[in-house]
Each structure stands twice: as structure tokens, then as C-alpha cells.
Design an enzyme around this catalytic site. Structure first.
Site, short mmCIF file in Angstrom:
data_model
loop_
_atom_site.label_atom_id
_atom_site.label_comp_id
_atom_site.label_asym_id
_atom_site.label_seq_id
_atom_site.Cartn_x
_atom_site.Cartn_y
_atom_site.Cartn_z
N ASP A 293 -57.20 57.46 35.13
CA ASP A 293 -57.28 58.42 35.54
C ASP A 293 -56.53 58.53 37.00
OD1 ASP A 293 -60.47 57.27 35.94
OD2 ASP A 293 -60.34 59.45 36.53
N GLU A 477 -61.89 49.02 44.98
CA GLU A 477 -61.97 49.69 44.41
C GLU A 477 -61.31 49.03 43.50
OE1 GLU A 477 -62.00 53.42 41.55
OE2 GLU A 477 -61.08 53.65 44.41
#
Length: 514
Positions: A293, A477
Site C-alpha cells: 500500500d 522501513e
């Protein structure tokens, strides 16, 4: 000279204890003998106290057995051996190594068993668990498999078993593993890695095996709910009927409306779309279930998020994981003596494998692709998802060779594996690389003998993580694999912590060294 004589000569005052029948714990020089002497003689650590204070990751006898088997030669090989088998203290004033930094992060990312107070969005967790970090304050589903890889390398088996018990508990309570442990995630899951997680469980007793099998069967039923309706209508919930009548799966979300955690963003996206807002919300939610996403994989126009159409896409990664899940259930049923169950799930896996080969393999392009239900054709988007059939063992050797060529030509970047070749501003597109996809690619390519390409991806990824760590002191991340820098794009600022980056990096360090 004996150890007791040495201690007496040193005037340590321990002889009285020894003569009273109490045994003295041996120092490292005695425990590790030739290994200790080799490390100290090579001076791989400037301060001799460093290795003397190191903590073995296994029992000393196991360390020495590995030493005798490997006999590492040279300072680099010796240091790599030591760092695989010992936790070495950081040097005063020096930045910890990546290994040391990751080991120090596990306690920071670990949360205790938890019962939420009334009104909280958090879900109860019966055992301690590891969160990704940053804004992600709860456990996430597919993240956790990659986190566990690092926990396994660092000997954190107790955390692995606790997290698996938490996931089994979630399935028992809700019928599936939610995206994350919040009430607002109960409409969707994430890529189904539970079967692969269960294979990391160090426990092999019958009770644990039965609990894992029950959870996997329940999760499979969750993904296949709607199969009967899909045979009639073409699609229902997460199940899609392909043109030949075979069934495959898509990402979905059972809840309506904008996402709680991205409410303003979803409302803004739907407002500019010119489409029914309920349809846009469903596609945004389904995209969140995918874990990607967001990405050009799901967009009709790669430059516009409001053209998202996730629910019209039959994804190769999801169906590869479900094929692996069906194989795992069949294997576990056979081990439990349930022949009917084993035959049933083996047949389901075979049917899914045939459908993947027929509809998601493009021999002319040498890649596995997603399928567009509306166009009744594969999508044109090249992405790292093409490696999932290799990862689970579904591809043929010829297909794996073709995928390796495509990866080398379009997805291999200076700093690791690109997610897609397109620059769109979405975080699951170029120039970003993500830890889970590096692992999927490495394992899939290595499985089919493409070891040089697999090693290249791993080493380039390690170089990227190390460069960003040297610059920021953080594990991030996502990364820019074109420039060895922190990543960007997407709906929120770059997060540090970071569970799956720590896990994959630690697993690669175990194999490839520093």
C-alpha cells in the site's frame, strides 16, 4: 599447570572454595581453548577483554564442535565465525555493528502480553510479541515472518513461540490473522505467511502441531469464503472465478468506508476519483490487505492513486502463498494421520498450481504476472511479485531461469531489488526496496540454483542498509536502492525501528557475514 594451581598462584583466594568441594566455573581460555587462542592471537579485537567478555549463543560444546568442523582461516573468517556464535560487546565509544544494533533493538521492540482497557482499539495478546517500530505500535501479520527470521538467527526462540501462540489465538478468536492487532484491522488480513511461520517453531510436540494445523485450516477457510458464490457470480469476497472455471484469490476487505487509520487520506483520494466512493474505499482497503500500500500494481494510471482497482486484480503473490499453505496443510494432515484431509488439500493445491501456470505465467515475457479481471488478461506491470512462485517452489526450472533474466534486466538495482521499475511516488515502486522482497527474491532464486544472482541481491541490500545505518544510526522501513539511501514516498513519513528490516538483514548477515 592446572587451573587450580594457576588460581592459587594468582592469589585469588579461591582455593578454600575448591577444597570445600565447590567446582570453579572455567574461564573462556579453558572453555574455548584453541578457539580462544586463535582469536586473541589474531587480535581481531584490539582490546583482549572484548572476546573474554563475549557471550556464546550456544552451549560451549556446540561452539567448539562448530569450530572443529569449520576451522576458519584468516582474520575475516575468524571474525565471522565469532560473530555467528557469540554476542560480542560493543567497544566503548564505537558505533555498534549492525549485528549488535539489531540484537539491542529486539528488547526495545518487544511488548508484553496485553489486555486492552475498555474503549481501546488494541486487541488482546496473550504472549509477548515484537512490533515493527515507529508509528506501528502493534504486531503486524506478514511483517512478523520476516522479523522471526532475525529472531531465529539471534536465538530468540522464546519470542518466536510467543508470537506464534499469539497468531493462533487471533485465529481462534476471529477466524483469521488480522492486518494488525487493532479493531479497525478486523475487516482484512495480510499476505498469508502463517504456514511459513509455523515452520520456524522450535517446538515439535503433538499439541502444538495440532493447534497450528487447526489455525491453518481456519485461515484457509477465511480466504476461500465466498467460493460457492464466486462460481456463480465470477467473484465473491476474496475468491475469483477464472475464465476456465478454476478458482483463484484476490485481496479484499470486509469493512466499508475509509480506513480508520487513514480516514482523511482516503476521503481525499475518493473525492478526486470521479468514481463511486464506496468502490474506491474498497480498493484502498484491499490494497492495504496486500501489504503493497500502495503500488502501480493496483493502479489503472500509475500516476494517480485514485485510479486504484485492487479488487479487479488476481495477484500472483497471494495465490503462490495460498498454494504453499495448501501444501503445508496437506503435509501436516498426513503427519497427523488424517489421510482424507491430506488428499483434499493436496488436490486443492494441485488445482491452484494448474490455474497459476495457465493464467499467471507469461512465457513470451518470461515472468509471472497479476491478472486483470476486467480486461481478462495479465496486467502489464512488472514487479518483484514475479518471484513468489520461485520462493514457494511452484515454478519450473525453465521458468525460474526466465524470471532470473528478467530480474537482472529490470529489477536488479545498485542497492538491492527494485519493487517495480516505475517511479510513481508510491512507496511500493521504484526507487524503493523493501526487506521482505529481498528475502523472497534471494530464497526463490537460490532454490532454483541462481545462487550468484541471489547473493548479489543480498550483498547489495546489506550494503544499502549499512550505508543508511552509518548515516542515520537507524534501521529503516524501506530504502532507496538506487542510491543506498533512506526511502520515501507513500502516505506517511519514513519509519525507523524496524522489525522486518532487522530480521532480513540479520538473516543475511548470518549467511554472508559483515
Amino acid at each position: 599447570m592446572s587451573l587450580r594451581m594457576l588460581l592459587r598462584g594468582a592469589g585469588l583466594g579461591l582455593v578454600a572454595l575448591a577444597t570445600m568441594g565447590q567446582s570453579l566455573p572455567p574461564p573462556p581460555q579453558v572453555l574455548f581453548g584453541p578457539l580462544f587462542e586463535a582469536v586473541q592471537a589474531a587480535r581481531i579485537y584490539p582490546d583482549s577483554k572484548t572476546f573474554a567478555d563475549a557471550t556464546p549463543r550456544e552451549a560451549p560444546d556446540a561452539v567448539m564442535a562448530a569450530w572443529r568442523a569449520e576451522r576458519p582461516q584468516g582474520a575475516d573468517a575468524l571474525r565471522a565465525f565469532v560473530e555467528r556464535h557469540f554476542v560480542v560487546p560493543a567497544q566503548p565509544g564505537a558505533k555498534p555493528s549492525l549485528r549488535e544494533h539489531i540484537a539491542a533493538l529486539w528488547p526495545q521492540l518487544t511488548r508484553p502480553a496485553f489486555t486492552p482497557p475498555p474503549g481501546s482499539s488494541a486487541l488482546a495478546m496473550p504472549e509477548p510479541y515484537v512490533v515493527p517500530g515507529g508509528r506501528f505500535r502493534e504486531i503486524y501479520y506478514w511483517d512478523s515472518y520476516f522479523t522471526m527470521l532475525g529472531l531465529k538467527a539471534d536465538g530468540q526462540d522464546r519470542l518466536i513461540t510467543g508470537m506464534l501462540d499469539d497468531f493462533d489465538s487471533l485465529v481462534a478468536r476471529y477466524g483469521f490473522v488480522p492486518n494488525g492487532t487493532r479493531t479497525y484491522y478486523l475487516g482484512r488480513s495480510q499476505p498469508p505467511f502463517l504456514a511459513l511461520m509455523a515452520d520456524l517453531d522450535p517446538r515439535h510436540d503433538a499439541v502444538t502441531a495440532a493447534r497450528h494445523l487447526a489455525a491453518l485450516k481456519a485461515e484457509h477457510a477465511f480466504w476461500m469464503k465466498g467460493a460457492a458464490a464466486a462460481r456463480q457470480s465470477g467473484a465473491a469476497a476474496r475468491v475469483v472465478r477464472m475464465p476456465d472455471g478454476s478458482l483463484l484469490n484476490r485481496y479484499w476487505d470486509d469493512a466499508p468506508g475509509p480506513r480508520d487509520e487513514s480516514w482523511a487520506e482516503d476521503v481525499a483520494t475518493a473525492r478526486t476519483s470521479g468514481r463511486p466512493v464506496a468502490e474506491v474505499y474498497k480498493d484502498l482497503r484491499a490494497g492495504a490487505e496486500s501489504g503493497w500500500d500502495y503500488s502501480s500494481r493496483w493502479l489503472a494510471d500509475p500516476a494517480r492513486l485514485d485510479t486504484i482497482r485492487t479488487t479487479q486484480i488476481v495477484p500472483v503473490d497471494l495465490n503462490s502463498l495460498l498454494w504453499a499453505q495448501e501444501q503445508a496443510i496437506a503435509r501436516r494432515c498426513a503427519a497427523a494421520g488424517d489421510k482424507a484431509c491430506a488428499a483434499d488439500f493436496a488436490a486443492q493445491a494441485a488445482a491452484r498450481g494448474r490455474a497459476i501456470q495457465r493464467w499467471l505465467w507469461l512465457p513470451g515475457e518470461g515472468r509471472f504476472a497479476d491478472w486483470d479481471r476486467e480486461r481478462r488478461a495479465p496486467t502489464p506491470r512488472v514487479s518483484a511479485a514475479t518471484l513468489y512462485p520461485l520462493f514457494v517452489g511452484l515454478a519450473t526450472p525453465a521458468q525460474a531461469s526466465a524470471v532470473a533474466r528478467l530480474v537482472s534486466a529490470q529489477l536488479l538495482a545498485p542497492g538491492g531489488l527494485r519493487t517495480t521499475p516505475l517511479r510513481t511516488g508510491q512507496q511500493w515502486d521504484d526507487p524503493n526496496g523493501w526487506a521482505p522482497l529481498q528475502w523472497i527474491a534471494h530464497q526463490g532464486l537460490a532454490r532454483y540454483g541462481q545462487v550468484d544472482l541471489a547473493a548479489t541481491i543480498a550483498r547489495r541490500w546489506l550494503a544499502t542498509v549499512a550505508a543508511a545505518y552509518d548515516e542515520t544510526g537507524k534501521m529503516l522501513e524501506k530504502y532507496d536502492v538506487e542510491t543506498h539511501a533512506p526511502g520515501g514516498g507513500g502516505e506517511y513519513p519514513l519509519q525507523d525501528g524496524f522489525g522486518w528490516t532487522n530480521g532480513v538483514t540479520r538473516a543475511f548477515l548470518e549467511k554472508y557475514g559483515g
